[in-house]
Design a protein around this motif. Structure first.
Motif, PDB file in Angstrom:
ATOM      1  N   SER A 271       0.125  13.096  -4.466  1.00 39.19           N
ATOM      2  CA  SER A 271       0.382  14.537  -4.612  1.00 39.19           C
ATOM      3  C   SER A 271      -0.011  15.292  -3.345  1.00 39.19           C
ATOM      4  O   SER A 271       0.502  16.375  -3.099  1.00 39.19           O
ATOM      5  N   LEU A 272      -0.909  14.713  -2.569  1.00 37.75           N
ATOM      6  CA  LEU A 272      -1.258  15.354  -1.291  1.00 37.75           C
ATOM      7  C   LEU A 272      -0.021  15.474  -0.404  1.00 37.75           C
ATOM      8  O   LEU A 272       0.233  16.516   0.196  1.00 37.75           O
ATOM      9  N   LEU A 273       0.747  14.394  -0.350  1.00 40.42           N
ATOM     10  CA  LEU A 273       1.950  14.396   0.487  1.00 40.42           C
ATOM     11  C   LEU A 273       3.066  15.198  -0.173  1.00 40.42           C
ATOM     12  O   LEU A 273       3.842  15.865   0.497  1.00 40.42           O
ATOM     13  N   MET A 274       3.128  15.135  -1.504  1.00 39.08           N
ATOM     14  CA  MET A 274       4.199  15.832  -2.213  1.00 39.08           C
ATOM     15  C   MET A 274       4.012  17.344  -2.144  1.00 39.08           C
ATOM     16  O   MET A 274       4.983  18.091  -2.232  1.00 39.08           O
TER      17      MET A 274
ATOM     18  N   ARG B 134       0.818  -1.210   0.000  1.00 37.83           N
ATOM     19  CA  ARG B 134       0.000   0.000   0.000  1.00 37.83           C
ATOM     20  C   ARG B 134       0.848   1.253   0.000  1.00 37.83           C
ATOM     21  O   ARG B 134       0.407   2.290  -0.497  1.00 37.83           O
TER      22      ARG B 134
ATOM     23  N   ASN C  99      -3.980   5.582  -6.880  1.00 39.50           N
ATOM     24  CA  ASN C  99      -5.118   6.448  -6.552  1.00 39.50           C
ATOM     25  C   ASN C  99      -4.793   7.913  -6.773  1.00 39.50           C
ATOM     26  O   ASN C  99      -5.615   8.771  -6.518  1.00 39.50           O
ATOM     27  N   GLN C 100      -3.582   8.193  -7.188  1.00 38.87           N
ATOM     28  CA  GLN C 100      -3.114   9.555  -7.421  1.00 38.87           C
ATOM     29  C   GLN C 100      -3.290  10.430  -6.194  1.00 38.87           C
ATOM     30  O   GLN C 100      -3.653  11.591  -6.300  1.00 38.87           O
ATOM     31  N   SER C 101      -3.102   9.837  -5.036  1.00 39.37           N
ATOM     32  CA  SER C 101      -3.224  10.634  -3.820  1.00 39.37           C
ATOM     33  C   SER C 101      -1.860  11.033  -3.273  1.00 39.37           C
ATOM     34  O   SER C 101      -1.766  11.735  -2.284  1.00 39.37           O
TER      35      SER C 101
ATOM     36  N   GLU D  35      -0.899   4.491  -3.396  1.00 38.85           N
ATOM     37  CA  GLU D  35      -1.068   5.946  -3.413  1.00 38.85           C
ATOM     38  C   GLU D  35      -0.877   6.491  -4.822  1.00 38.85           C
ATOM     39  O   GLU D  35      -1.565   7.412  -5.240  1.00 38.85           O
TER      40      GLU D  35
END
Lengths: 313, 249
Positions: free
Chosen positions: B94-97, B82, B90-92, B87
Motif C-alpha cells: 500500500s505504500l507504493l499504491m 520478493r 507484509n502488507q507494505s 510485499e
C-alpha cells in the motif's frame, strides 16, 4: 472552508455482500474526521478505497479537487495513508525509509532533506533515526508509519486505527502527534475506541455493517445524550417521597443508605432546588455528581437501532 | 520509476540474502570454471594434433556460461519471489499504491532493480573468462555474444518471476511456480529436438534454451533477440495489468 476530501455514494461489493454501502464523506481543511465503528463494520474497506488501494464498486472520490480515478497521480500526491499495519521495510533504517518514502512522493534534493528532517523531529524519531525499523518497538514503528504518511505534506492524511496494539503511554503520545498533525493537514481517523474520537475529532461518522448511522459534529453527538441524572450522597438522607417532590425529578433510584440517583428531564434540572432544600433540611450533602449517558451508550444505541430497524425490513 | 528502482535495489543489497546468493553462485561457478579448465589442460596435447579442434572459448567459456544459465534458473525465482508476494504478505504494497505512481512505473522500477542485481552477478561471472586472457587467446566476440545471451535470459527469467510473484501472497509458492515455469520452458523442446530438421515446431520455438544456445556459440539472430524482447514485454505487461487488477479484489 475548503473541502479537501469529498467522497460521494461510495459502495463496495464483495461477491454478493455489500461491505460498504453509499457512504458520503466530506472533510474540510484542518478538520479531524473520526470514522467510528465496531470491528468488521467496513472501516478499513472505506479507508482502502479513500487511499486508492481498493477500487469502489460505485461512487466517486475527489481529493483536493483531483478525481482519484481519472487523475490518480495528482490525487495521490495530496494523500498520506497509514494502513492498519504500517507498510514498513524492516531491513531499512528509519532515516533511509523516510528518504525513500519522500522520494516516492516526488521530493528531491534539498526539499527532500528538509522534509525528512522536519518529520523526524515532529514525530520524535530523532533518537532512533539510524536504527533498523525491524528492531524498533511497536510504538516507534507506528510513529514511523505516521511519519511516512505526512513526510510529503499531503492535504489529507488517512490513519487507519493508529493506536491499536499500543500501550497507554504510547497511545497518549500518538494522540498528541495526531492533534499536532491536524494543525496543518486534514485527518481522517478510523478507530473503534470511543474516547479517542471524543478527544481528537471535530466531526464524527459512525458506521455499522457498511452503513452510516450517524454523521455530524462531535457536539451533535454529545447532544444526543438524553438521559440525565444526579448521583447524590447525603449523610442525613431524607426519604424518597420527599425527594420526589422536587420539581423536574422523574424517578429515584436508591443506591445505598446514603446515596440516591435522581433522574430528570434535560430541560429542567433540579440542581438548584435540591441544594436549597438540602441546606434548609440539613441533609448534610457530601457529594453531587452530574451523570450523563456515556458516548458508549449512544454508540451502542445507534448501532443497535440500526440493526433492529434492518431486522424489521 | 527510478525512485522505485532505487528503493528496491537498496532493500535487496541491504539484505544478507543477496550477498550470500552472490557469493555462493560465484563459488559454484568458479568451481565449474576450474574443472572445465582442468579438463582442457589435460586433453590439450591430444587436441593440438587435430586440425580445426575447438579452442579455449568453445571448451571452457561456452560450457561455463551454459552452467551459469542453469544455476541462474535456480536462483532467479528466489530473488523475484520478493517482488510482490512478499510485499503483499507484509502488507507494505500500500505504500507504493498510495504514492503518486502508476502501476507501470512500479513494475518497471522493480524490474530494473532486479536486473541491476543480476547484472552485478554477471559482471562477477565475466571476470573468470577474462582472467584467461592472461595466458590464452579467447574469442572476445563469442564471449560477448554469450554474455548478451545470458543477460537476455536473465531479463526473461526476471520478467516471468515478477509476474508469478504478483499472483500469490506466498513468496515460496511464487518461487516454486516460477522455477517450474522456467524449467518447463527450458526443457520444452527436449521431445521435439529429434524431429525432422528444418521443421519448425511451436513448442520448440517457445524454448528458452533453443534461443539461448545460438547466442552461446556466437550467433546473434534477430529472431532470438525479438523472442527475448517479446517474452519480457509480455510478462511485464501482464504484471502491470495484474497490479491494476489488485485494486478490484
Amino acid at each position: 472552508m475548503t473541502i479537501l476530501l469529498e467522497a460521494r455514494n461510495l459502495s463496495r461489493q464483495y461477491g454478493a455482500t455489500m461491505a460498504v454501502q453509499q457512504i458520503d464523506i466530506t472533510v474540510k481543511r484542518g478538520e479531524i474526521l473520526g470514522f467510528l465503528g465496531p470491528n468488521g463494520a467496513g472501516k478499513s474497506t472505506t479507508m482502502n478505497m479513500l487511499s486508492g488501494n481498493l477500487a469502489p464498486s460505485y461512487g466517486e472520490i475527489r481529493i483536493n479537487g483531483f478525481d482519484l480515478f481519472s487523475d490518480p497521480e495528482s490525487a495521490k500526491a495530496q494523500l498520506g495513508y497509514l494502513p492498519e499495519s504500517p507498510p514498513l521495510y524492516r531491513e531499512l533504517t528509519v532515516s533511509e525509509y523516510l528518504h525513500h518514502c519522500a522520494r516516492l512522493n516526488g521530493l528531491r534534493g534539498k526539499s527532500l532533506k528538509t522534509a525528512v528532517d522536519l518529520v523526524v523531529e515532529r514525530c520524535g524519531l530523532g533518537d532512533v533515526s539510524r536504527r533498523l525499523i525491524g528492531q524498533l518497538s511497536k510504538g516507534y514503528q507506528q510513529r514511523t508509519g505516521i511519519a511516512q504518511a505526512i513526510v510529503h505534506r499531503p492535504a489529507v492524511v488517512i490513519l487507519d486505527e493508529p493506536t491499536s496494539a499500543l500501550d497507554p503511554v504510547q497511545i497518549r503520545q500518538i494522540r498528541e502527534l495526531i492533534r499536532e498533525i491536524a494543525n496543518e493537514h486534514s485527518v481522517i481517523l478510523s478507530t473503534h475506541i470511543l474516547p479517542e474520537v471524543d478527544m481528537l475529532c471535530d466531526q464524527v461518522q459512525i458506521i455499522s455493517k457498511g452503513k452510516v448511522v450517524f454523521a455530524d459534529s462531535l457536539e451533535a453527538l454529545h447532544q444526543k445524550r438524553r438521559n440525565n441524572s444526579l448521583n447524590v450522597t447525603m449523610l442525613n438522607l431524607p426519604p424518597a417521597e420527599v425527594l420526589a417532590t422536587l420539581p423536574g425529578v422523574t424517578a429515584i433510584e436508591q443506591l445505598s443508605a446514603q446515596q440516591v440517583r435522581l433522574h430528570y428531564l434535560a430541560e429542567n434540572a433540579p440542581t438548584q432546588q435540591l441544594l436549597a432544600a438540602a441546606v434548609n433540611g440539613q441533609w448534610q450533602l457530601q457529594e453531587l455528581i452530574h451523570e450523563q449517558d456515556s458516548l458508549e451508550d449512544i454508540f451502542m444505541e445507534l448501532i443497535n437501532s440500526e440493526t433492529q430497524r434492518r431486522g424489521k425490513d | 520509476m527510478w525512485c522505485i528502482a532505487r528503493l528496491e535495489a537498496a532493500r535487496l543489497f541491504l539484505s544478507a540474502f543477496a550477498w550470500i546468493m552472490l557469493a555462493l553462485v560465484q563459488f559454484l561457478l568458479s568451481y565449474l570454471f576450474l574443472s572445465h579448465l582442468d579438463y582442457f589442460v589435460q586433453i590439450q596435447g591430444q587436441m593440438s594434433a587435430i586440425p580445426g579442434a575447438p579452442g579455449v572459448t568453445e571448451m571452457i567459456i561456452a560450457p561455463l556460461l551454459n552452467n551459469a544459465a542453469l544455476i541462474l534458473l535456480l536462483i532467479v525465482p528466489f530473488i523475484t519471489m520478493r517482488a510482490f508476494a512478499e510485499e503483499r504478505r507484509n502488507q507494505s504494497l500500500s505504500l507504493l499504491m498510495t504514492a503518486p505512481l502508476s502501476a507501470g512505473q512500479i513494475v518497471l522500477g522493480k524490474y530494473l532493480a532486479y536486473l541491476s542485481f543480476f547484472t552485478v552477478q554477471l559482471l562477477l561471472l565475466v571476470l573468470m573468462p577474462l582472467a584467461l586472457l592472461a595466458g590464452a587467446a579467447i574469442d572476445l566476440y563469442q564471449l560477448s555474444a554469450g554474455m548478451l545471451g545470458l543477460l537476455l535470459l536473465i531479463a526473461a527469467f526476471t520478467a516471468a518471476g515478477m509476474f508469478i510473484s504478483s499472483l500469490t501472497t506466498q513468496p515460496i509458492i511464487a518461487a516454486v511456480m516460477t522455477f517450474c515455469l522456467l524449467f518447463l520452458l527450458w526443457i520444452i523442446d527436449f521431445t521435439t529436438s529429434s524431429s525432422v530438421v528444418g521443421q519448425t515446431n511451436w513448442l520448440g520455438w517457445l524454448s528458452l534454451l533453443g534461443h539461448f544456445q545460438p547466442l552461446l556459440s556466437g550467433q546473434i539472430h534477430s529472431m532470438d533477440l525479438s523472442f527475448f524482447i517479446l517474452f519480457c514485454s509480455v510478462f511485464i505487461l501482464m504484471t502491470v495489468r495484474r497490479l491494476d487488477a489488485m485494486r478490484f479484489n
